[in-house]
Design a protein around this motif. Structure first.
Motif, PDB file in Angstrom:
ATOM      1  N   HIS A   2      15.672 -14.404   4.436  1.00 16.36           N
ATOM      2  CA  HIS A   2      17.066 -14.782   4.223  1.00 16.36           C
ATOM      3  C   HIS A   2      17.070 -16.200   3.658  1.00 16.36           C
ATOM      4  N   ARG A   3      17.688 -16.404   2.499  1.00 15.13           N
ATOM      5  CA  ARG A   3      17.708 -17.712   1.855  1.00 15.13           C
ATOM      6  C   ARG A   3      19.114 -18.300   1.923  1.00 15.13           C
ATOM      7  N   THR A   4      19.222 -19.541   2.382  1.00 11.60           N
ATOM      8  CA  THR A   4      20.467 -20.296   2.303  1.00 11.60           C
ATOM      9  C   THR A   4      20.140 -21.639   1.668  1.00 11.60           C
ATOM     10  N   THR A   5      21.156 -22.442   1.438  1.00 10.10           N
ATOM     11  CA  THR A   5      20.916 -23.756   0.833  1.00 10.10           C
ATOM     12  C   THR A   5      20.178 -24.688   1.779  1.00 10.10           C
ATOM     13  N   ARG A   6      20.205 -24.388   3.080  1.00 13.52           N
ATOM     14  CA  ARG A   6      19.613 -25.299   4.055  1.00 13.52           C
ATOM     15  C   ARG A   6      18.306 -24.802   4.645  1.00 13.52           C
ATOM     16  N   GLN A   7      18.112 -23.498   4.719  1.00  9.57           N
ATOM     17  CA  GLN A   7      16.905 -23.013   5.375  1.00  9.57           C
ATOM     18  C   GLN A   7      16.529 -21.623   4.880  1.00  9.57           C
ATOM     19  N   VAL A   8      15.311 -21.242   5.197  1.00  7.74           N
ATOM     20  CA  VAL A   8      14.787 -19.925   4.882  1.00  7.74           C
ATOM     21  C   VAL A   8      14.355 -19.283   6.198  1.00  7.74           C
ATOM     22  N   ARG A   9      14.847 -18.078   6.467  1.00  5.97           N
ATOM     23  CA  ARG A   9      14.522 -17.389   7.710  1.00  5.97           C
ATOM     24  C   ARG A   9      13.964 -16.007   7.412  1.00  5.97           C
ATOM     25  N   LEU A  10      13.090 -15.540   8.281  1.00 10.10           N
ATOM     26  CA  LEU A  10      12.513 -14.208   8.141  1.00 10.10           C
ATOM     27  C   LEU A  10      13.535 -13.133   8.483  1.00 10.10           C
ATOM     28  N   THR A  11      13.502 -12.040   7.721  1.00  8.36           N
ATOM     29  CA  THR A  11      14.219 -10.844   8.122  1.00  8.36           C
ATOM     30  C   THR A  11      13.375 -10.093   9.157  1.00  8.36           C
ATOM     31  N   ALA A  12      13.916  -9.023   9.699  1.00  8.87           N
ATOM     32  CA  ALA A  12      13.133  -8.226  10.653  1.00  8.87           C
ATOM     33  C   ALA A  12      11.887  -7.662   9.979  1.00  8.87           C
ATOM     34  N   ASP A  13      12.036  -7.199   8.734  1.00  5.55           N
ATOM     35  CA  ASP A  13      10.877  -6.685   8.001  1.00  5.55           C
ATOM     36  C   ASP A  13       9.890  -7.817   7.694  1.00  5.55           C
ATOM     37  N   GLY A  14      10.420  -8.994   7.388  1.00  2.00           N
ATOM     38  CA  GLY A  14       9.557 -10.142   7.111  1.00  2.00           C
ATOM     39  C   GLY A  14       8.733 -10.539   8.320  1.00  2.00           C
ATOM     40  N   THR A  15       9.352 -10.490   9.502  1.00  2.00           N
ATOM     41  CA  THR A  15       8.628 -10.816  10.732  1.00  2.00           C
ATOM     42  C   THR A  15       7.484  -9.839  10.970  1.00  2.00           C
ATOM     43  N   GLN A  16       7.748  -8.568  10.733  1.00  2.86           N
ATOM     44  CA  GLN A  16       6.709  -7.540  10.914  1.00  2.86           C
ATOM     45  C   GLN A  16       5.569  -7.743   9.921  1.00  2.86           C
ATOM     46  N   LEU A  17       5.916  -8.062   8.667  1.00  2.00           N
ATOM     47  CA  LEU A  17       4.879  -8.270   7.659  1.00  2.00           C
ATOM     48  C   LEU A  17       4.061  -9.518   7.969  1.00  2.00           C
ATOM     49  N   LEU A  18       4.708 -10.568   8.441  1.00  2.00           N
ATOM     50  CA  LEU A  18       4.004 -11.825   8.730  1.00  2.00           C
ATOM     51  C   LEU A  18       2.885 -11.596   9.739  1.00  2.00           C
ATOM     52  N   GLU A  19       3.167 -10.831  10.785  1.00  2.77           N
ATOM     53  CA  GLU A  19       2.150 -10.573  11.804  1.00  2.77           C
ATOM     54  C   GLU A  19       0.948  -9.853  11.204  1.00  2.77           C
ATOM     55  N   ARG A  20       1.194  -8.876  10.353  1.00  5.42           N
ATOM     56  CA  ARG A  20       0.096  -8.116   9.751  1.00  5.42           C
ATOM     57  C   ARG A  20      -0.680  -8.955   8.739  1.00  5.42           C
ATOM     58  N   VAL A  21       0.042  -9.734   7.945  1.00 10.29           N
ATOM     59  CA  VAL A  21      -0.591 -10.499   6.874  1.00 10.29           C
ATOM     60  C   VAL A  21      -1.487 -11.601   7.431  1.00 10.29           C
ATOM     61  N   ARG A  22      -1.084 -12.239   8.507  1.00  9.28           N
ATOM     62  CA  ARG A  22      -1.928 -13.268   9.113  1.00  9.28           C
ATOM     63  C   ARG A  22      -3.308 -12.705   9.464  1.00  9.28           C
ATOM     64  N   VAL A  23      -3.309 -11.554  10.078  1.00  7.92           N
ATOM     65  CA  VAL A  23      -4.562 -10.919  10.458  1.00  7.92           C
ATOM     66  C   VAL A  23      -5.368 -10.545   9.217  1.00  7.92           C
ATOM     67  N   LEU A  24      -4.687  -9.989   8.223  1.00  8.04           N
ATOM     68  CA  LEU A  24      -5.359  -9.564   6.996  1.00  8.04           C
ATOM     69  C   LEU A  24      -6.022 -10.736   6.285  1.00  8.04           C
ATOM     70  N   LEU A  25      -5.316 -11.839   6.122  1.00  6.44           N
ATOM     71  CA  LEU A  25      -5.874 -12.993   5.407  1.00  6.44           C
ATOM     72  C   LEU A  25      -7.057 -13.589   6.151  1.00  6.44           C
ATOM     73  N   ALA A  26      -6.968 -13.620   7.479  1.00  6.84           N
ATOM     74  CA  ALA A  26      -8.098 -14.133   8.260  1.00  6.84           C
ATOM     75  C   ALA A  26      -9.324 -13.240   8.072  1.00  6.84           C
ATOM     76  N   ASP A  27      -9.117 -11.940   8.055  1.00  6.05           N
ATOM     77  CA  ASP A  27     -10.235 -11.012   7.862  1.00  6.05           C
ATOM     78  C   ASP A  27     -10.838 -11.152   6.465  1.00  6.05           C
ATOM     79  N   VAL A  28      -9.993 -11.316   5.450  1.00 11.94           N
ATOM     80  CA  VAL A  28     -10.486 -11.482   4.087  1.00 11.94           C
ATOM     81  C   VAL A  28     -11.340 -12.737   3.972  1.00 11.94           C
ATOM     82  N   GLU A  29     -10.881 -13.820   4.578  1.00 10.05           N
ATOM     83  CA  GLU A  29     -11.662 -15.061   4.533  1.00 10.05           C
ATOM     84  C   GLU A  29     -13.022 -14.879   5.198  1.00 10.05           C
ATOM     85  N   GLU A  30     -13.052 -14.196   6.329  1.00 15.01           N
ATOM     86  CA  GLU A  30     -14.322 -13.970   7.009  1.00 15.01           C
ATOM     87  C   GLU A  30     -15.260 -13.091   6.177  1.00 15.01           C
ATOM     88  N   ILE A  31     -14.695 -12.076   5.522  1.00 11.54           N
ATOM     89  CA  ILE A  31     -15.516 -11.195   4.677  1.00 11.54           C
ATOM     90  C   ILE A  31     -16.116 -11.977   3.512  1.00 11.54           C
TER      91      ILE A  31
END
Length: 302
Positions: free
Chosen positions: A50-79
């Motif tokens: 969600h974008r406003t002039t003052r801040q950026v907030r995660l949507t419900a889908d964004g929150t779900q993706l963030l959790e998965r992506v953090r794990v994915l990026l850490a695994d890619v770096e280790e590989i």
């Protein structure tokens, strides 16, 4: 821009709550950050922020993706590190924030050892006595001394450091040497210390014979909000202070300060590392934490 770059940008925008801050942290144009997020939202088929002039907030889908992506990026770096010998070396930039006295007295003098051990590491050393917001300011880790507030940060406890009571010889000559806390209530001053977080002057504290913490309202003529000023006022004879021993050991050795009431100290203070997320603990962060823990071990209480 490939999908992994989009993911990395998305994570930084989500954590910092700002396209501009994320662009600065990643050292890329703001337009590139906006384009990456738009492309990612198009590809996954949903709005992530969600974008406003003052801040950026995660949507419900964004929150779900963030959790998965953090794990994915850490695994890619280790590989990546598994098969590239040059990348197994500690490298890249690390931004840390530590109390000013620790930066000056511990870290800076010992940094040549760390950088000889890891020549491809670049360290940005910030020092302050305030509690910084790691996510908003893009800080990789902080060193905190004292009790911690509840938060989502990962905490690595290192131990405790002793707090001692000190005064200058000139002060003691004028006001006498206190033998017990009750003596401070007559003809004694303390140098006031205002919390960098709340701005409130902290009371004089000590542990009684049962180990319970007690406080006294000792008057002060001067109040400061940083360790350098606090020690300087004590050296000038303006009152007693309570300070970690490592901060003033050289002044105790030279006779510029004197420890008083050693049987009536305040509780030892915990020392901790904090960093944003367990899966974001990079090789360079782990190397710094291990080095710093080794550096300060001699200053910790048994």
């Amino acid at each position: 821009m490939d999908r992994f770059d989009q993911y990395r940008i998305f994570v930084r925008v989500a954590e910092m709550g700002s396209f501009i801050k994320a662009a600065h942290a990643l050292n890329v144009p703001r337009a590139s950050v906006s384009a990456a997020i738009q492309q990612l939202e198009t590809q996954v088929g949903t709005r992530l922020l969600h974008r406003t002039t003052r801040q950026v907030r995660l949507t419900a889908d964004g929150t779900q993706l963030l959790e998965r992506v953090r794990v994915l990026l850490a695994d890619v770096e280790e590989i990546d590190l598994l098969f590239h010998a040059s990348q197994r070396q500690v490298s890249g930039q690390l931004l840390i924030d530590v109390p000013s006295r620790i930066a000056r007295r511990w870290i800076a003098p010992a940094l040549p050892t760390l950088l000889r051990r890891h020549p491809r590491l670049r360290l940005i050393l910030r020092s302050s006595d305030r509690a910084v917001d790691l996510v908003q300011e893009g800080v990789d880790c902080v060193v905190r001394i004292g009790a911690l507030q509840n938060s989502s940060l990962v905490v690595r406890s290192l131990g405790t450091i002793a707090l001692i009571n000190c005064a200058s010889p000139a002060y003691l000559e004028t006001h006498g040497t206190p033998e017990r806390p009750e003596d401070l209530l007559s003809d004694h001053w303390m140098v006031g210390y205002a919390s960098p977080t709340t701005g409130r002057e902290l009371p004089w504290t000590y542990l009684d014979e049962r180990g319970a913490e007690r406080t006294l309202d000792v008057p002060s003529q001067v109040v400061t909000n940083n360790a350098e000023g606090y020690i300087a006022c004590c050296r000038a004879g303006l009152g007693l202070i309570q300070i970690p021993r490592f901060d003033v050991q050289h002044l105790l050795d030279s006779g510029e300060l004197v420890e008083v009431m050693p049987a009536h100290r305040a509780a030892a203070m915990p020392v901790s590392f904090l960093y944003p997320h367990r899966r974001q603990r990079s090789r360079r962060l782990a190397a710094f934490l291990d080095w710093f823990e080794e550096l300060m071990r001699k200053h910790l209480e048994p």
